[in-house]
Scaffold this active site. Structure first.
Site, PDB file in Angstrom:
ATOM      1  N   HIS A  18       5.258 -12.308  -7.759  1.00 50.52           N
ATOM      2  CA  HIS A  18       5.245 -10.698  -6.577  1.00 50.52           C
ATOM      3  C   HIS A  18       4.265 -10.083  -6.214  1.00 50.52           C
ATOM      4  O   HIS A  18       3.955  -9.925  -5.098  1.00 50.52           O
ATOM      5  CB  HIS A  18       6.129 -10.369  -8.676  1.00 50.52           C
ATOM      6  CG  HIS A  18       7.649  -9.328  -8.613  1.00 50.52           C
ATOM      7  ND1 HIS A  18       7.836 -10.056 -10.046  1.00 50.52           N
ATOM      8  CD2 HIS A  18       8.297  -9.931  -8.678  1.00 50.52           C
ATOM      9  CE1 HIS A  18       8.387  -9.961 -10.575  1.00 50.52           C
ATOM     10  NE2 HIS A  18       9.382  -9.858  -9.270  1.00 50.52           N
ATOM     11  N   LYS A  42      21.332  -4.797 -16.103  1.00 50.68           N
ATOM     12  CA  LYS A  42      20.702  -6.017 -17.559  1.00 50.68           C
ATOM     13  C   LYS A  42      19.841  -5.497 -17.941  1.00 50.68           C
ATOM     14  O   LYS A  42      19.989  -3.955 -18.788  1.00 50.68           O
ATOM     15  CB  LYS A  42      19.758  -7.115 -16.330  1.00 50.68           C
ATOM     16  CG  LYS A  42      19.939  -7.752 -15.463  1.00 50.68           C
ATOM     17  CD  LYS A  42      18.616  -7.847 -14.137  1.00 50.68           C
ATOM     18  CE  LYS A  42      19.197  -8.261 -13.198  1.00 50.68           C
ATOM     19  NZ  LYS A  42      18.403  -8.158 -12.390  1.00 50.68           N
ATOM     20  N   ARG A  91      12.005 -17.656  -3.274  1.00 47.98           N
ATOM     21  CA  ARG A  91      11.501 -19.578  -4.297  1.00 47.98           C
ATOM     22  C   ARG A  91      11.715 -21.064  -3.588  1.00 47.98           C
ATOM     23  O   ARG A  91      11.053 -21.186  -3.088  1.00 47.98           O
ATOM     24  CB  ARG A  91      11.666 -18.917  -6.006  1.00 47.98           C
ATOM     25  CG  ARG A  91      10.299 -18.107  -6.377  1.00 47.98           C
ATOM     26  CD  ARG A  91      11.835 -17.424  -6.696  1.00 47.98           C
ATOM     27  NE  ARG A  91      13.030 -16.711  -7.815  1.00 47.98           N
ATOM     28  CZ  ARG A  91      13.625 -16.806  -8.331  1.00 47.98           C
ATOM     29  NH1 ARG A  91      12.662 -16.165  -9.420  1.00 47.98           N
ATOM     30  NH2 ARG A  91      14.354 -16.053  -8.298  1.00 47.98           N
ATOM     31  N   SER A 129      10.631 -13.877 -12.597  1.00 50.34           N
ATOM     32  CA  SER A 129      10.196 -13.013 -14.500  1.00 50.34           C
ATOM     33  C   SER A 129      11.151 -12.857 -15.585  1.00 50.34           C
ATOM     34  O   SER A 129      11.012 -13.100 -16.986  1.00 50.34           O
ATOM     35  CB  SER A 129      11.161 -11.116 -14.828  1.00 50.34           C
ATOM     36  OG  SER A 129      10.499 -10.873 -13.096  1.00 50.34           O
TER      37      SER A 129
HETATM   38  O1  PNS Z   1      14.226  -8.623  -8.395  1.00 55.25           O
HETATM   39  P1  PNS Z   1      16.434  -8.353  -7.913  1.00 55.25           P
HETATM   40  O2  PNS Z   1      16.689  -7.403  -9.433  1.00 55.25           O
HETATM   41  O3  PNS Z   1      16.971  -9.395  -7.682  1.00 55.25           O
HETATM   42  O4  PNS Z   1      16.785  -7.069  -6.447  1.00 55.25           O
HETATM   43  C1  PNS Z   1      17.768  -7.112  -6.281  1.00 55.25           C
HETATM   44  C2  PNS Z   1      18.262  -5.756  -5.705  1.00 55.25           C
HETATM   45  C3  PNS Z   1      16.939  -4.414  -6.035  1.00 55.25           C
HETATM   46  C4  PNS Z   1      17.467  -6.260  -3.635  1.00 55.25           C
HETATM   47  C5  PNS Z   1      19.337  -5.294  -5.272  1.00 55.25           C
HETATM   48  O5  PNS Z   1      19.989  -5.293  -6.510  1.00 55.25           O
HETATM   49  C6  PNS Z   1      19.471  -3.365  -4.686  1.00 55.25           C
HETATM   50  O6  PNS Z   1      18.715  -3.787  -3.793  1.00 55.25           O
HETATM   51  N1  PNS Z   1      19.696  -2.771  -5.787  1.00 55.25           N
HETATM   52  C7  PNS Z   1      20.085  -1.829  -5.352  1.00 55.25           C
HETATM   53  C8  PNS Z   1      22.076  -1.251  -4.905  1.00 55.25           C
HETATM   54  C9  PNS Z   1      21.626  -2.207  -3.618  1.00 55.25           C
HETATM   55  O7  PNS Z   1      22.005  -1.739  -2.512  1.00 55.25           O
HETATM   56  N2  PNS Z   1      23.103  -3.233  -3.645  1.00 55.25           N
HETATM   57  C10 PNS Z   1      23.584  -3.768  -2.062  1.00 55.25           C
HETATM   58  C11 PNS Z   1      24.730  -3.864  -1.611  1.00 55.25           C
HETATM   59  S1  PNS Z   1      25.431  -4.421  -2.446  1.00 55.25           S
END
Ligand code: PNS
Length: 163
Positions: A18, A42, A91, A129
């Site tokens: 990150h 989670k 990644r 993570s």
């Molecule tokens: O690093 P991560 O945990 O994979 O990040 C995921 C993240 C935060 C980018 C994603 O879950 C997110 O944007 N969540 C907020 C809700 C949202 O806007 N969802 C996308 C439309 S379905």
């Protein structure tokens, strides 16, 4: 033009992967806002506030990076911060399907916003993570994956949880 980008995620905890993306992304915009998602389903190792404070500590030398948390939809967070792009790290090919879907959905919800993908440095392409937490939970060495500050906090939290 003031270019504000958002780097969203769970960051439970922030890894060197990150931090590498954040450093590189911060040079592409005027301001980078690291957004820690609040409404994640989670079970986290660290609370959102702990993750925000950890990120602030490890990113304190980057002048144009801010760290905050957000609730709800990413596009609403982007809009409310007057940002025009979202940064995501890729990644491996296994990330691609989910990231493509996310970026296409977000484009429908907020057409003015772009998703910018940065390929993870090869050095960190295996890193996540969740794997870091798993290794630490079995007493493995995570010093290659997270900063010494984060390593200490992870070890302490895992010790507490085992009590
Ligand atoms: O690093 P991560 O945990 O994979 O990040 C995921 C993240 C935060 C980018 C994603 O879950 C997110 O944007 N969540 C907020 C809700 C949202 O806007 N969802 C996308 C439309 S379905």
């Amino acid at each position: 033009m003031n270019r504000i980008s958002i780097y969203p995620g769970s960051f439970d905890p922030v890894t060197y992967g990150h931090m590498d993306i954040i450093r590189r992304a911060s040079s592409l915009c005027d301001k980078l806002i690291v957004g820690v998602l609040r409404n994640s389903e989670k079970t986290p190792l660290f609370s959102v506030d702990e993750r925000v404070s950890m990120l602030k500590e490890v990113l304190k030398d980057l002048d144009n990076v801010e760290v905050t948390s957000f609730d709800g939809l990413l596009v609403d967070f982007v809009r409310s911060n007057h940002a025009n792009s979202v940064i995501r790290g890729l990644r491996a090919v296994t990330d691609f399907e989910y990231e493509l879907q996310l970026s296409q959905l977000n484009k429908v919800l907020y057409p003015e916003m772009e998703t910018i993908f940065l390929t993870t440095n090869l050095k960190y392409s295996y890193l996540s993570s969740s794997m870091t937490k798993e290794i630490a939970s079995y007493g493995g060495d995570i010093s290659e994956f997270v900063s010494p500050y984060v390593e200490q906090l992870v070890k302490e939290r895992i010790k507490e949880r085992k009590r």
